[in-house]
Design a protein around this motif. Structure first.
Motif, short mmCIF file in Angstrom:
data_model
loop_
_atom_site.label_atom_id
_atom_site.label_comp_id
_atom_site.label_asym_id
_atom_site.label_seq_id
_atom_site.Cartn_x
_atom_site.Cartn_y
_atom_site.Cartn_z
N ASP A 10 89.21 23.52 16.27
CA ASP A 10 89.64 24.43 17.06
C ASP A 10 89.39 25.97 16.60
OD1 ASP A 10 91.03 26.21 18.72
OD2 ASP A 10 92.66 25.06 18.64
N ASN A 38 90.29 37.12 24.70
CA ASN A 38 91.31 38.14 24.32
C ASN A 38 91.61 38.17 22.83
OD1 ASN A 38 91.93 38.78 27.13
ND2 ASN A 38 93.22 36.77 27.22
N THR A 39 91.55 37.44 22.01
CA THR A 39 91.49 37.35 20.72
C THR A 39 90.34 38.13 20.17
OG1 THR A 39 92.66 35.16 20.56
CG2 THR A 39 91.61 36.03 18.47
N VAL A 40 89.37 37.86 20.54
CA VAL A 40 88.03 38.61 20.24
C VAL A 40 88.18 39.93 20.63
CG1 VAL A 40 85.67 39.02 20.55
CG2 VAL A 40 86.39 36.62 20.44
N ASN A 100 89.68 28.77 17.85
CA ASN A 100 90.58 29.71 18.10
C ASN A 100 91.72 29.71 17.04
OD1 ASN A 100 89.59 30.76 20.86
ND2 ASN A 100 90.31 28.74 21.52
N GLN A 101 92.06 28.40 16.48
CA GLN A 101 92.75 28.44 15.37
C GLN A 101 92.21 28.99 14.04
OE1 GLN A 101 93.79 24.48 13.94
NE2 GLN A 101 95.53 25.14 12.79
N ASN A 156 83.12 24.17 22.47
CA ASN A 156 84.53 24.99 22.34
C ASN A 156 84.55 26.18 23.14
OD1 ASN A 156 86.58 24.71 19.92
ND2 ASN A 156 84.82 24.08 18.69
N GLN A 157 85.87 26.54 23.50
CA GLN A 157 86.05 27.81 24.35
C GLN A 157 86.68 28.57 23.79
OE1 GLN A 157 86.74 27.17 28.45
NE2 GLN A 157 86.94 29.26 28.72
N ILE A 158 85.90 29.96 23.33
CA ILE A 158 86.72 31.08 22.79
C ILE A 158 87.56 31.64 23.49
CG2 ILE A 158 86.19 33.24 21.31
CD1 ILE A 158 83.44 32.16 20.47
N ASP A 159 88.71 31.97 22.76
CA ASP A 159 89.54 32.96 23.34
C ASP A 159 89.15 34.47 23.36
OD1 ASP A 159 91.60 34.45 24.35
OD2 ASP A 159 93.42 33.55 22.86
N MET A 174 89.96 31.35 14.26
CA MET A 174 89.93 33.04 14.46
C MET A 174 91.25 33.63 14.00
SD MET A 174 87.41 33.98 17.62
CE MET A 174 88.54 33.40 18.84
N GLU A 175 92.24 32.61 13.98
CA GLU A 175 93.66 33.35 13.66
C GLU A 175 93.66 33.73 12.31
OE1 GLU A 175 96.57 30.44 14.64
OE2 GLU A 175 96.37 30.64 16.83
#
Length: 333
Positions: A233, A262-264, A235-236, A257-260, A238-239
């Motif tokens: 994952d 908003n987190t970026v 996004n996990q 994989n779809q990158i979040d 990137m946390e």
């Protein structure tokens, strides 16, 4: 008679009598002495490589000997290795020295070009690099994949406080880990690998390896390198990196994989893709491996198995390797 291992379709490969194509201007005829398997070879075999086509002679990581120099700067019996592609040197990309993005790039181990899983390979002169030794050349089969790692690390700034997280303990993840430890000033390195066998292999090389991202705190790393790995994952992951960190993507991937976004945005993450390598990267790779020969460098531990060419078809179909697999005497059954 010599043979080529040809991938003819998804999950299909067969040994066929070798057919040496016409030796065109600027191409050199190479006798392939040693080769190894790249992750892209498996992707072609399983039908999930983004651009390579069938029928393809697999393989592009090799050490070879010049058989016909074809009026180039190379000499008969020169020991060589190669980039995984050739470039025209004339297009807009090449004029900017972005040779890996050449508009007329010829890629090896795809339909219409040579591959290394055969006895003889036609390679463009601008792909080739002469090796500094003529004996004990085995380690140089990993020159091209190491050059890809070097190309990627040249894109990021690493200092004494850098903390690096690498996903995937396949060949690219291991090469990235060794390069980071030996040739940068970075401090903390953590490698994530779900496969137990690969994880143990990396641990035996002295690397800090864990099996689950939940085992590490959030907002801890400055650099995230994705060097393979399936079913993870992003996004996990990137946390686990902090604000103003860098995400580097080295390999092609067989899953979406779809990158979040908003987190970026929130973390101000810089995303860098890294595609192939260039001749300067390959030169540095060869220099590193030349110095690593006959030392205790972990690079020497990466080649873990040797298979005969006659075993290669079955091996490609059934095995997941730790490290790199050496193919001895390609083309000979």
């Amino acid at each position: 008679m010599h043979y080529s291992l040809v991938c003819t379709g998804i999950g299909k490969q067969e040994y066929k009598p070798e057919e040496i194509q016409e030796l065109k201007e600027c191409f050199v005829l190479i006798e392939v002495l040693k080769a190894t398997i790249c992750g892209s070879d498996y992707m072609v075999l399983h039908g999930n490589h983004p651009y390579k086509k069938y029928p393809a002679i697999l393989g592009h990581e090799f050490v070879g000997k010049v058989i016909d120099a074809n009026n180039t700067e190379f000499k008969i019996n020169d020991m060589v290795t190669s980039l995984s592609y050739s470039y025209c040197g004339k297009c807009d990309k090449c004029k900017k020295e972005h040779y890996n993005h050449c508009i007329k790039k010829i890629t090896y181990n795809t339909a219409g070009s040579s591959g290394a899983f055969t006895k003889h390979m036609l390679v463009h002169k601008n792909s080739l690099l002469t090796l500094p030794v003529s004996q004990d050349t085995q380690l140089f089969v990993i020159s091209e994949p190491l050059s890809i790692v070097i190309h990627a690390f040249n894109k990021i700034e690493i200092n004494k406080s850098s903390r690096l997280l690498i996903i995937g303990a396949g060949a690219m993840g291991l090469l990235s880990s060794i390069y980071y430890n030996e040739f940068t000033s970075g401090s903390v390195l953590t490698l994530i690998e779900k496969n137990e066998s690969r994880r143990k292999f990396a641990q035996d090389m002295g690397l800090n390896v864990i099996s689950d991202m939940n085992m590490i705190p959030n907002n801890h790393f400055d650099i995230l390198v994705v060097a393979g790995g399936s079913g993870f994952d992003i996004n996990q992951a990137m946390e686990k990196i902090t604000n103003n960190s860098i995400l580097v993507l080295i390999s092609y991937f067989d899953t979406n994989n779809q990158i979040d976004m908003n987190t970026v945005v929130k973390k101000e993450i810089t995303i860098k893709g890294s595609f192939l390598s260039n001749k300067l990267d390959l030169l540095k790779s060869v220099e590193i491996l030349h110095k690593a020969r006959n030392t205790c460098s972990p690079f020497n531990k990466l080649i873990t198995e040797k298979v005969q060419f006659s075993e290669l078809e079955k091996y490609m179909s059934n095995r997941l390797s730790n490290g790199k697999i050496l193919i001895d005497s390609p083309g000979v059954l």
